[in-house]
Design a protein around this motif. Sequence first.
Motif, PDB file in Angstrom:
ATOM      1  N   ARG A   1      -0.785   7.851  -6.213  1.00 40.07           N
ATOM      2  CA  ARG A   1      -1.944   7.509  -7.031  1.00 40.07           C
ATOM      3  C   ARG A   1      -2.154   5.999  -7.008  1.00 40.07           C
ATOM      4  NH1 ARG A   1      -3.118   9.356 -13.344  1.00 40.07           N
ATOM      5  NH2 ARG A   1      -5.299   8.659 -13.359  1.00 40.07           N
ATOM      6  N   PRO A   2      -3.282   5.534  -6.499  1.00 40.36           N
ATOM      7  CA  PRO A   2      -3.506   4.087  -6.399  1.00 40.36           C
ATOM      8  C   PRO A   2      -3.507   3.407  -7.761  1.00 40.36           C
ATOM      9  CG  PRO A   2      -5.078   5.291  -5.031  1.00 40.36           C
ATOM     10  CD  PRO A   2      -4.396   6.308  -5.903  1.00 40.36           C
ATOM     11  N   ASP A   3      -2.915   2.227  -7.828  1.00 40.84           N
ATOM     12  CA  ASP A   3      -2.953   1.424  -9.045  1.00 40.84           C
ATOM     13  C   ASP A   3      -2.937  -0.053  -8.668  1.00 40.84           C
ATOM     14  OD1 ASP A   3      -0.213   0.494  -8.800  1.00 40.84           O
ATOM     15  OD2 ASP A   3       0.464   2.391  -9.649  1.00 40.84           O
ATOM     16  N   ASP A   4      -3.051  -0.905  -9.670  1.00 35.40           N
ATOM     17  CA  ASP A   4      -3.190  -2.341  -9.418  1.00 35.40           C
ATOM     18  C   ASP A   4      -1.916  -2.966  -8.852  1.00 35.40           C
ATOM     19  OD1 ASP A   4      -5.770  -2.183 -10.349  1.00 35.40           O
ATOM     20  OD2 ASP A   4      -5.282  -2.893 -12.370  1.00 35.40           O
ATOM     21  N   LEU A   5      -0.754  -2.526  -9.335  1.00 36.43           N
ATOM     22  CA  LEU A   5       0.485  -3.104  -8.830  1.00 36.43           C
ATOM     23  C   LEU A   5       0.696  -2.748  -7.355  1.00 36.43           C
ATOM     24  CD1 LEU A   5       3.018  -2.683 -11.787  1.00 36.43           C
ATOM     25  CD2 LEU A   5       1.525  -4.619 -11.238  1.00 36.43           C
ATOM     26  N   LYS A   6       0.405  -1.503  -7.001  1.00 39.13           N
ATOM     27  CA  LYS A   6       0.511  -1.108  -5.592  1.00 39.13           C
ATOM     28  C   LYS A   6      -0.530  -1.836  -4.751  1.00 39.13           C
ATOM     29  CE  LYS A   6       1.955   3.656  -6.753  1.00 39.13           C
ATOM     30  NZ  LYS A   6       1.226   3.962  -7.999  1.00 39.13           N
ATOM     31  N   LEU A   7      -1.716  -1.985  -5.294  1.00 35.85           N
ATOM     32  CA  LEU A   7      -2.778  -2.708  -4.590  1.00 35.85           C
ATOM     33  C   LEU A   7      -2.354  -4.138  -4.293  1.00 35.85           C
ATOM     34  CD1 LEU A   7      -5.773  -2.922  -3.622  1.00 35.85           C
ATOM     35  CD2 LEU A   7      -6.327  -3.641  -5.963  1.00 35.85           C
ATOM     36  N   GLY A   8      -1.784  -4.803  -5.303  1.00 34.01           N
ATOM     37  CA  GLY A   8      -1.360  -6.180  -5.121  1.00 34.01           C
ATOM     38  C   GLY A   8      -0.352  -6.338  -3.997  1.00 34.01           C
ATOM     39  N   LYS A   9       0.533  -5.368  -3.845  1.00 36.48           N
ATOM     40  CA  LYS A   9       1.564  -5.434  -2.794  1.00 36.48           C
ATOM     41  C   LYS A   9       0.975  -5.222  -1.401  1.00 36.48           C
ATOM     42  CE  LYS A   9       5.201  -3.759  -5.888  1.00 36.48           C
ATOM     43  NZ  LYS A   9       6.123  -2.637  -6.219  1.00 36.48           N
ATOM     44  N   ARG A  10      -0.193  -4.567  -1.336  1.00 42.68           N
ATOM     45  CA  ARG A  10      -0.788  -4.249  -0.039  1.00 42.68           C
ATOM     46  C   ARG A  10      -1.791  -5.297   0.428  1.00 42.68           C
ATOM     47  NH1 ARG A  10       0.975   0.327  -2.227  1.00 42.68           N
ATOM     48  NH2 ARG A  10       1.377   2.173  -0.953  1.00 42.68           N
ATOM     49  N   THR A  11      -2.315  -6.101  -0.477  1.00 45.97           N
ATOM     50  CA  THR A  11      -3.324  -7.079  -0.098  1.00 45.97           C
ATOM     51  C   THR A  11      -2.678  -8.332   0.480  1.00 45.97           C
ATOM     52  OG1 THR A  11      -3.360  -7.925  -2.371  1.00 45.97           O
ATOM     53  CG2 THR A  11      -4.992  -6.247  -1.794  1.00 45.97           C
ATOM     54  N   LYS A  12      -3.510  -9.125   1.190  1.00 51.89           N
ATOM     55  CA  LYS A  12      -3.030 -10.355   1.813  1.00 51.89           C
ATOM     56  C   LYS A  12      -3.714 -11.607   1.267  1.00 51.89           C
ATOM     57  CE  LYS A  12      -1.831  -8.249   6.271  1.00 51.89           C
ATOM     58  NZ  LYS A  12      -2.082  -8.276   7.738  1.00 51.89           N
ATOM     59  N   TYR A  13      -4.966 -11.469   0.850  1.00 53.25           N
ATOM     60  CA  TYR A  13      -5.747 -12.648   0.510  1.00 53.25           C
ATOM     61  C   TYR A  13      -6.232 -12.668  -0.936  1.00 53.25           C
ATOM     62  CZ  TYR A  13      -5.945 -12.683   5.618  1.00 53.25           C
ATOM     63  OH  TYR A  13      -5.598 -12.663   6.953  1.00 53.25           O
ATOM     64  N   THR A  14      -6.130 -11.554  -1.636  1.00 52.01           N
ATOM     65  CA  THR A  14      -6.576 -11.492  -3.031  1.00 52.01           C
ATOM     66  C   THR A  14      -5.623 -12.320  -3.898  1.00 52.01           C
ATOM     67  OG1 THR A  14      -7.551  -9.302  -2.695  1.00 52.01           O
ATOM     68  CG2 THR A  14      -7.071  -9.955  -4.974  1.00 52.01           C
ATOM     69  N   ASP A  15      -6.192 -13.165  -4.761  1.00 53.45           N
ATOM     70  CA  ASP A  15      -5.389 -14.045  -5.620  1.00 53.45           C
ATOM     71  C   ASP A  15      -5.187 -13.485  -7.021  1.00 53.45           C
ATOM     72  OD1 ASP A  15      -5.170 -16.455  -3.816  1.00 53.45           O
ATOM     73  OD2 ASP A  15      -7.345 -16.256  -3.916  1.00 53.45           O
ATOM     74  N   LEU A  16      -6.137 -12.690  -7.492  1.00 57.94           N
ATOM     75  CA  LEU A  16      -6.103 -12.181  -8.866  1.00 57.94           C
ATOM     76  C   LEU A  16      -6.706 -10.787  -8.900  1.00 57.94           C
ATOM     77  CD1 LEU A  16      -5.895 -12.435 -12.016  1.00 57.94           C
ATOM     78  CD2 LEU A  16      -8.108 -13.609 -11.929  1.00 57.94           C
ATOM     79  N   ILE A  17      -5.994  -9.843  -9.509  1.00 59.07           N
ATOM     80  CA  ILE A  17      -6.527  -8.504  -9.762  1.00 59.07           C
ATOM     81  C   ILE A  17      -6.710  -8.359 -11.262  1.00 59.07           C
ATOM     82  CG2 ILE A  17      -6.109  -6.020  -9.597  1.00 59.07           C
ATOM     83  CD1 ILE A  17      -4.366  -6.611  -7.131  1.00 59.07           C
ATOM     84  N   ILE A  18      -7.947  -8.149 -11.687  1.00 58.35           N
ATOM     85  CA  ILE A  18      -8.281  -7.922 -13.097  1.00 58.35           C
ATOM     86  C   ILE A  18      -8.489  -6.427 -13.271  1.00 58.35           C
ATOM     87  CG2 ILE A  18     -10.001  -8.306 -14.892  1.00 58.35           C
ATOM     88  CD1 ILE A  18     -10.536 -11.043 -13.568  1.00 58.35           C
ATOM     89  N   GLY A  19      -7.653  -5.793 -14.075  1.00 59.11           N
ATOM     90  CA  GLY A  19      -7.630  -4.342 -14.134  1.00 59.11           C
ATOM     91  C   GLY A  19      -8.227  -3.740 -15.391  1.00 59.11           C
ATOM     92  N   GLY A  20      -8.327  -2.413 -15.342  1.00 52.13           N
ATOM     93  CA  GLY A  20      -8.811  -1.628 -16.467  1.00 52.13           C
ATOM     94  C   GLY A  20      -8.307  -0.198 -16.364  1.00 52.13           C
TER      95      GLY A  20
END
Length: 301
Positions: free
Chosen positions: A229-248
């Motif tokens: 199930r996708p979530d912000d923490l998993k997303l952060g580990k997969r990205t290369k250039y994103t500096d900030l993830i603002i979640g909900g």
Amino acid sequence: MDRRKFVTHTIAGSVMLSAGGVLLNSCKASKKHLTILHTNDVHSHIEAFPKNHADFPGLGGLARRAGLVQKIRKENPNTLLLDAGDIFQGTPYFNFYGGELEFKLMSMLRYDAATIGNHDFDNGIDGLLAQLPYASFDFLIANYDFTNTVLDGYTKPYKTYIKDGLKVGIYGLGINLAGLVTKKLYKETEYLGPYEVATDIEALLKITEKCDIIICLSHLGYSYENENRPDDLKLGKRTKYTDLIIGGHTHTFLERPTVVTNANGRGILVNQVGCFGVNVGRVDFYFDEAGGSAEGVTISV
């Protein structure tokens, strides 16, 4: 629709970590400061909670948020105000006005952008469309394909903003609506895998658009035990250039952003500030000749 075709069609070093902050590599020089203010899952809470409320006594309300935003903008005019979705549903204001009041007030606060949460479909895709004229801010959502719906052309996968000479790229991601929202409400909206879309968009923002800062507005949820199930923490580990993830979505109360090591081994920030407008998140980016840094905090309203 293939995600890469959709993106094309729609848009035609190591770091040191600290609590709630990261050090960044920057291509810009000399004393630049960007402030990001953000909310999520406000759920139509226009007024402050009563002082005898069990969980949020006297907290929240659009008037207090407006005062806080105004104060911070005076301190730093280079400020962006963002929302991570679920603007609708939760009080009689939504039942009566259908979202008109929420969008009008957010426009008065001069929100810059928002993404779309699952509850923003509660009056159907037609109901959401009917309220868009009252919103003076951008709706950013990269992994919902609205091609065969009435919302086609009313949202963007990303947008860039210039603040203090810094180019800021912001993109949005939404949760899988299937099984969460009745099909008749979102109709032919097609959900695209958020990880794949995010890596495509962030690369475009970094390499083609040459953004200095890249921000994701996510309504995926902060964290789930289910690895599929996708979530912000998993997303952060997969990205290369994103500096900030603002979640909900998960109504997660964080005192400070979580630092996640991304696919390039760099620390990035993931933040979420609960729900109902009782908090506002603040993240500050600083750049000078030596490089850049970012730090964040949650402010009670």
